[in-house]
Design an enzyme around this catalytic site. Structure first.
Site, short mmCIF file in Angstrom:
data_model
loop_
_atom_site.label_atom_id
_atom_site.label_comp_id
_atom_site.label_asym_id
_atom_site.label_seq_id
_atom_site.Cartn_x
_atom_site.Cartn_y
_atom_site.Cartn_z
N TYR A 6 -5.38 -6.70 -1.55
CA TYR A 6 -5.14 -6.05 -0.25
C TYR A 6 -4.88 -7.09 0.83
CZ TYR A 6 -5.89 -2.59 3.53
OH TYR A 6 -5.76 -1.76 4.62
N SER A 27 -3.05 -4.54 8.90
CA SER A 27 -4.51 -4.35 8.94
C SER A 27 -5.11 -5.58 9.61
CB SER A 27 -5.04 -4.25 7.50
OG SER A 27 -6.44 -4.36 7.45
P1 NAD Z 1 -4.98 7.43 3.39
O1 NAD Z 1 -5.41 7.32 1.97
O2 NAD Z 1 -5.59 8.51 4.25
O3 NAD Z 1 -3.41 7.56 3.46
C1 NAD Z 1 -2.60 6.81 2.62
C2 NAD Z 1 -1.30 7.52 2.47
O4 NAD Z 1 -0.49 6.76 1.59
C3 NAD Z 1 -1.44 8.92 1.88
O5 NAD Z 1 -0.58 9.81 2.57
C4 NAD Z 1 -0.97 8.73 0.43
O6 NAD Z 1 -0.36 9.89 -0.07
C5 NAD Z 1 0.04 7.61 0.62
N1 NAD Z 1 0.30 6.87 -0.60
C6 NAD Z 1 -0.57 6.17 -1.36
N2 NAD Z 1 0.08 5.68 -2.43
C7 NAD Z 1 1.36 6.08 -2.32
C8 NAD Z 1 2.52 5.90 -3.12
N3 NAD Z 1 2.49 5.22 -4.28
N4 NAD Z 1 3.68 6.47 -2.70
C9 NAD Z 1 3.75 7.19 -1.56
N5 NAD Z 1 2.68 7.40 -0.76
C10 NAD Z 1 1.51 6.85 -1.15
O7 NAD Z 1 -5.22 6.01 4.02
P2 NAD Z 1 -5.13 5.49 5.53
O8 NAD Z 1 -6.47 4.95 5.80
O9 NAD Z 1 -4.52 6.47 6.43
O10 NAD Z 1 -4.15 4.24 5.33
C11 NAD Z 1 -2.81 4.20 5.83
C12 NAD Z 1 -2.40 2.75 6.03
O11 NAD Z 1 -3.24 2.16 7.01
C13 NAD Z 1 -2.51 1.89 4.77
O12 NAD Z 1 -1.43 0.98 4.72
C14 NAD Z 1 -3.82 1.14 5.01
O13 NAD Z 1 -3.84 -0.10 4.34
C15 NAD Z 1 -3.75 0.95 6.51
N6 NAD Z 1 -5.06 0.67 7.12
C16 NAD Z 1 -6.09 1.57 7.00
C17 NAD Z 1 -7.32 1.26 7.59
C18 NAD Z 1 -8.51 2.19 7.50
O14 NAD Z 1 -9.62 1.77 7.84
N7 NAD Z 1 -8.34 3.43 7.10
C19 NAD Z 1 -7.46 0.05 8.28
C20 NAD Z 1 -6.39 -0.82 8.38
C21 NAD Z 1 -5.18 -0.50 7.79
#
Ligand code: NAD
Length: 260
Positions: free
Chosen positions: A155, A142
């Site tokens: 985080y 991130s």
């Molecule tokens: P999201 O909530 O849409 O997806 C998260 C995924 O992780 C889901 O498929 C969920 O089922 C899975 N998950 C959560 N806990 C879990 C567990 N204990 N075991 C197995 N699977 C699990 O979120 P996203 O925004 O797509 O985030 C995905 C990644 O991207 C994360 O690592 C997040 O930190 C990172 N990220 C997101 C953003 C943003 O703005 N959305 C920005 C930077 C980084």
């Protein structure tokens, strides 16, 4: 890495992980879809990917907060497909609170899912990748792997930690044709982020556009969200032959956030 490979994407039933799974399938790779919920909808994600991209795809339930299940995910993927050539550590969760009030169970869960799970999946995948003569590891970090924001201690700590893990793994495996890199997205409008908008509108007495502009994208100079497709395209690049010498580094996709 140009012929069909097997890719495991953790947390790939929604958001960024789903887009990465779809993009790697479009590149011709067999896909392991993962989440911890094991619903018919989860299995349907893998089925849809297989149908749409004419690749093999399987859903494997594994809770990324559980070390044994992280390692089982890799073992089961290898059992089904014969190898694990690409590993994308994407699963992640968030909790926002001041340090002094941060719930211990939330701290432990965020460190487990956002950092320790990658240690376990990587450790389990390395022998398989060595045996296959190479591999690709992509960690979804991130902008918070590079800079901090208040109230996100767990985080930010986990995401900074995964940057260190990325560099260490890259150095250890540099002679094994296995690369390890991170992607550092800024704000991506995933279902998770979308769901926060109504609450922010209420809390800040703002309309949707003001919340997006003044609360969510305040740090993002382009004032635009990153898309899941843009993050997925970077992951596909890092898994390609062209990225064979890209190792131990990160790609920022944050509209200029971390340039400041
Ligand atoms: P999201 O909530 O849409 O997806 C998260 C995924 O992780 C889901 O498929 C969920 O089922 C899975 N998950 C959560 N806990 C879990 C567990 N204990 N075991 C197995 N699977 C699990 O979120 P996203 O925004 O797509 O985030 C995905 C990644 O991207 C994360 O690592 C997040 O930190 C990172 N990220 C997101 C953003 C943003 O703005 N959305 C920005 C930077 C980084």
């Amino acid at each position: 890495m140009s012929i069909t490979k097997t890719a495991v994407v953790t947390g790939s039933t929604s958001g960024i992980g789903l887009a990465i799974a779809q993009a790697l399938a479009a590149a011709g790779h067999a896909i392991v879809v993962n989440s911890f919920s094991d619903t018919p909808a989860d299995h349907a994600v893998a089925d849809a990917i297989a149908r749409e991209h004419k690749v093999k795809a399987a859903y494997i339930k594994a809770d990324m907060s559980n070390p044994a299940e992280c390692r089982m995910l890799i073992a089961k993927a290898a059992e089904i497909f014969g190898s694990v050539d690409i590993l994308v550590n994407n699963a992640g969760i968030q909790h926002v609170a001041p340090v002094e009030d941060f719930p211990l169970e939330k701290w432990d869960a965020i460190i487990a899912v956002n950092l320790s799970s990658a240690f376990h999946t990587i450790a389990a995948a390395i022998p398989l990748m060595k045996q296959a003569g190479g591999g690709r590891i992509v960690n979804i970090a991130s902008a918070h792997g590079l800079v901090a924001s208040p109230f996100k201690s767990a985080y930010v700590s986990a995401k900074h930690g995964i940057m260190g893990l990325t560099k260490t793994v890259a150095l250890e495996l540099a002679r094994d044709k296995i690369t390890c890199n991170a992607i550092c997205p800024g704000y991506v409008l995933t279902p998770l982020v979308e769901a926060q908008i109504p609450d922010q509108m209420k809390a800040n007495k703002m309309d949707r556009e003001a919340v997006i502009r003044e609360v969510m994208l305040e740090k993002q100079p382009t004032k635009e969200f990153v898309t899941v497709e843009q993050v997925a395209a970077a992951a596909v690049f890092l898994c390609s032959d062209a990225a064979a010498q890209v190792n131990g580094t990160h790609i920022s996709i944050d509209g200029g956030w971390t340039a400041a």
